[in-house]
Motif scaffolding. Structure first.
Motif, PDB file in Angstrom:
ATOM      1  N   PHE A 161       0.882  -1.171   0.000  1.00 32.83           N
ATOM      2  CA  PHE A 161       0.000   0.000   0.000  1.00 32.83           C
ATOM      3  C   PHE A 161       0.915   1.215   0.000  1.00 32.83           C
ATOM      4  O   PHE A 161       1.651   1.453   0.964  1.00 32.83           O
ATOM      5  CB  PHE A 161      -0.911   0.017   1.222  1.00 32.83           C
ATOM      6  CG  PHE A 161      -1.788   1.242   1.322  1.00 32.83           C
ATOM      7  CD1 PHE A 161      -3.056   1.245   0.762  1.00 32.83           C
ATOM      8  CD2 PHE A 161      -1.352   2.392   1.962  1.00 32.83           C
ATOM      9  CE1 PHE A 161      -3.880   2.367   0.854  1.00 32.83           C
ATOM     10  CE2 PHE A 161      -2.150   3.523   2.051  1.00 32.83           C
ATOM     11  CZ  PHE A 161      -3.418   3.499   1.492  1.00 32.83           C
ATOM     12  N   VAL A 162       0.922   1.971  -1.094  1.00 31.65           N
ATOM     13  CA  VAL A 162       1.839   3.100  -1.258  1.00 31.65           C
ATOM     14  C   VAL A 162       1.035   4.396  -1.274  1.00 31.65           C
ATOM     15  O   VAL A 162       0.142   4.567  -2.110  1.00 31.65           O
ATOM     16  CB  VAL A 162       2.652   2.962  -2.557  1.00 31.65           C
ATOM     17  CG1 VAL A 162       3.576   4.162  -2.728  1.00 31.65           C
ATOM     18  CG2 VAL A 162       3.466   1.662  -2.545  1.00 31.65           C
ATOM     19  N   ALA A 163       1.341   5.293  -0.344  1.00 30.28           N
ATOM     20  CA  ALA A 163       0.630   6.576  -0.246  1.00 30.28           C
ATOM     21  C   ALA A 163       1.504   7.697  -0.776  1.00 30.28           C
ATOM     22  O   ALA A 163       2.706   7.748  -0.511  1.00 30.28           O
ATOM     23  CB  ALA A 163       0.236   6.849   1.202  1.00 30.28           C
ATOM     24  N   LEU A 164       0.897   8.590  -1.527  1.00 29.87           N
ATOM     25  CA  LEU A 164       1.590   9.760  -2.077  1.00 29.87           C
ATOM     26  C   LEU A 164       0.731  10.986  -1.828  1.00 29.87           C
ATOM     27  O   LEU A 164      -0.398  11.074  -2.328  1.00 29.87           O
ATOM     28  CB  LEU A 164       1.841   9.587  -3.582  1.00 29.87           C
ATOM     29  CG  LEU A 164       2.495  10.775  -4.297  1.00 29.87           C
ATOM     30  CD1 LEU A 164       3.884  11.045  -3.728  1.00 29.87           C
ATOM     31  CD2 LEU A 164       2.576  10.530  -5.799  1.00 29.87           C
ATOM     32  N   ASN A 165       1.254  11.933  -1.038  1.00 27.64           N
ATOM     33  CA  ASN A 165       0.543  13.173  -0.760  1.00 27.64           C
ATOM     34  C   ASN A 165       0.910  14.198  -1.837  1.00 27.64           C
ATOM     35  O   ASN A 165       2.018  14.725  -1.846  1.00 27.64           O
ATOM     36  CB  ASN A 165       0.900  13.711   0.628  1.00 27.64           C
ATOM     37  CG  ASN A 165       0.022  14.867   1.050  1.00 27.64           C
ATOM     38  OD1 ASN A 165      -0.399  15.686   0.228  1.00 27.64           O
ATOM     39  ND2 ASN A 165      -0.257  14.961   2.332  1.00 27.64           N
ATOM     40  N   CYS A 166      -0.021  14.477  -2.733  1.00 36.37           N
ATOM     41  CA  CYS A 166       0.252  15.360  -3.864  1.00 36.37           C
ATOM     42  C   CYS A 166       0.475  16.805  -3.435  1.00 36.37           C
ATOM     43  O   CYS A 166       1.064  17.593  -4.181  1.00 36.37           O
ATOM     44  CB  CYS A 166      -0.893  15.288  -4.870  1.00 36.37           C
ATOM     45  SG  CYS A 166      -1.204  13.631  -5.518  1.00 36.37           S
ATOM     46  N   ALA A 167      -0.005  17.165  -2.246  1.00 40.80           N
ATOM     47  CA  ALA A 167       0.145  18.543  -1.773  1.00 40.80           C
ATOM     48  C   ALA A 167       1.467  18.763  -1.055  1.00 40.80           C
ATOM     49  O   ALA A 167       1.886  19.906  -0.876  1.00 40.80           O
ATOM     50  CB  ALA A 167      -1.012  18.909  -0.845  1.00 40.80           C
ATOM     51  N   ALA A 168       2.140  17.684  -0.655  1.00 45.44           N
ATOM     52  CA  ALA A 168       3.337  17.816   0.164  1.00 45.44           C
ATOM     53  C   ALA A 168       4.619  17.873  -0.656  1.00 45.44           C
ATOM     54  O   ALA A 168       5.683  18.152  -0.107  1.00 45.44           O
ATOM     55  CB  ALA A 168       3.416  16.648   1.152  1.00 45.44           C
ATOM     56  N   ILE A 169       4.526  17.609  -1.965  1.00 47.15           N
ATOM     57  CA  ILE A 169       5.719  17.535  -2.812  1.00 47.15           C
ATOM     58  C   ILE A 169       5.644  18.631  -3.869  1.00 47.15           C
ATOM     59  O   ILE A 169       4.612  18.793  -4.525  1.00 47.15           O
ATOM     60  CB  ILE A 169       5.814  16.154  -3.486  1.00 47.15           C
ATOM     61  CG1 ILE A 169       5.857  15.057  -2.417  1.00 47.15           C
ATOM     62  CG2 ILE A 169       7.043  16.064  -4.388  1.00 47.15           C
ATOM     63  CD1 ILE A 169       5.822  13.662  -2.973  1.00 47.15           C
ATOM     64  N   PRO A 170       6.707  19.412  -4.053  1.00 47.42           N
ATOM     65  CA  PRO A 170       6.701  20.459  -5.082  1.00 47.42           C
ATOM     66  C   PRO A 170       6.385  19.887  -6.455  1.00 47.42           C
ATOM     67  O   PRO A 170       6.730  18.741  -6.771  1.00 47.42           O
ATOM     68  CB  PRO A 170       8.126  21.017  -5.023  1.00 47.42           C
ATOM     69  CG  PRO A 170       8.624  20.685  -3.660  1.00 47.42           C
ATOM     70  CD  PRO A 170       7.976  19.387  -3.296  1.00 47.42           C
ATOM     71  N   GLU A 171       5.739  20.711  -7.276  1.00 45.42           N
ATOM     72  CA  GLU A 171       5.285  20.252  -8.587  1.00 45.42           C
ATOM     73  C   GLU A 171       6.426  19.679  -9.417  1.00 45.42           C
ATOM     74  O   GLU A 171       6.269  18.659 -10.095  1.00 45.42           O
ATOM     75  CB  GLU A 171       4.626  21.418  -9.336  1.00 45.42           C
ATOM     76  CG  GLU A 171       4.124  21.041 -10.722  1.00 45.42           C
ATOM     77  CD  GLU A 171       3.510  22.230 -11.436  1.00 45.42           C
ATOM     78  OE1 GLU A 171       3.356  22.150 -12.662  1.00 45.42           O
ATOM     79  OE2 GLU A 171       3.195  23.235 -10.765  1.00 45.42           O
TER      80      GLU A 171
END
Length: 363
Positions: A75-85
């Motif tokens: 289960f891999v989670a990626l927070n799109c708001a926490a990483i610069p574009e």
């Protein structure tokens, strides 16, 4: 055959309890969430989980994964708001050695790490339009290419997205791709805010106290009636996450084994920060005694507001309202003909209306 019957009975009993896949709640709203998770757990259908911050979106995503056939995979989670574009694409797709300065080795991206399992894209509304188009192709073709590589890799993952934003409104404003929305949002699970399922609060309190006793050695086992009533009256703008923090604070400062009202942090005791909806995003109204008295986090600002009556003049000089200002101007013009047609004398000595100043002013 008998083993399958036993397994089905266990799953049915699990649904009838107050917990399911690590999610806690006896309210009708949460029972509906449990039911939807049960239906989705063995399907590869794309799911979007929507709800306010702190409602447990990742917890629901993990429940779908852990209760289903992919539970033995990642289960891999990626927070799109926490990483610069600029780094999010590399984080998602990975890169090939030498693809850019500093790429001294191949690096797996989240897509490859989640192969065979589940990729959870949190805060999907913060993803740029450019990356949205690339993600759309991945979901359509079930393949991707790492940054700087020509190798096309096949993909076998389940994608679950989550957001606390209004994606429909973002589509209308051109900030989110409609085609990606319909690709991700095959099934939507809407999580209710804690203020709409307060019957779950005692159950959640029991769960968190047991967890703190096990993980932190905080041997607090109960909450007295007055403190529980205070917790039930609070509106929780931070939802379940805020309740967990309130209880941890109370368990730390509690002198005995039972939490009392005095052990609760000021926001819960005063119930002034527990506003919800649009009001939760506005500053507290400190101009009245009721608003000032209910706001535990604005003591200094409240005193300044009461002292200065919303302006930087001494408290004895109150600001005139629009009608009073107009009347003063009319009287001034009547007594001084040369002021006719003028709003005020340039020197400002005859009459100067009080300008509108910010709510708080510290000199």
């Amino acid at each position: 055959m008998s083993q399958q019957v036993i397994q089905l009975n266990d799953e049915l009993n699990n649904l009838r309890t107050n917990q399911y896949g690590g999610i806690i709640g006896r309210s009708e709203e949460m029972q509906q969430v449990f039911s939807m998770v049960e239906k989705l757990k063995n399907l590869d259908t794309s799911v979007t989980i929507v709800g306010e911050s702190g409602t447990g979106k990742e917890l629901v995503a993990r429940a779908i994964h852990n209760m289903g056939e992919r539970k033995n995979r990642q289960f891999v989670a990626l927070n799109c708001a926490a990483i610069p574009e600029g780094l999010l694409e590399e984080e998602l797709f990975g890169h090939k050695r030498g693809s850019f300065t500093g790429a001294v080795a191949d690096r797996r991206g989240k897509l490859e790490a989640a192969q065979g399992g589940t990729l959870f894209l949190d805060e999907i509304g913060d993803m740029s339009l450019n990356l949205q188009s690339k993600l759309l192709r991945v979901l359509q073709e079930r393949e991707y290419t790492p940054v700087g590589s020509n190798e096309v890799k096949r993909l076998d993952i389940r994608v679950i997205a989550a957001t606390n934003q209004d994606l429909h409104g973002m589509i209308r404003e051109g900030a989110f791709r409609a085609d990606l929305y319909y690709r991700l949002n095959v099934v939507e699970i809407a999580l209710p805010p804690l203020r709409d399922r307060k019957q779950d609060i005692p159950l959640l309190c029991e769960h968190f106290l047991q967890r703190y006793a096990k993980e932190k050695g905080l041997n607090v086992t109960s909450i007295d009636e007055k403190a529980m009533r205070t917790l039930l009256d609070y509106n929780y703008p931070g939802n379940v996450r805020e309740l967990a923090n309130l209880l941890e604070y109370a368990a730390v400062v509690c002198d005995g084994g039972t939490i009392t009202e005095k052990d609760l942090p000021p926001p819960a005791q005063n119930n002034g920060s527990g506003r919800c909806g649009a009001d939760a995003r506005q500053p507290a109204d400190l101009s009245s005694s009721g608003g000032a008295g209910k706001t535990g986090n604005f003591g200094l600002l409240g005193r300044l507001q009461r002292k200065n009556e919303g302006n930087c003049r001494p408290s004895g000089h109150q600001r005139a309202g629009p009608a009073e200002q107009a009347e003063r101007i009319r009287r001034a013009r009547k007594g001084r003909p040369e002021l006719k047609g003028q709003s005020r004398q340039k020197s400002g000595k005859l009459f100067t209306p009080v300008k509108s100043l910010p709510l708080f002013c510290v000199s």
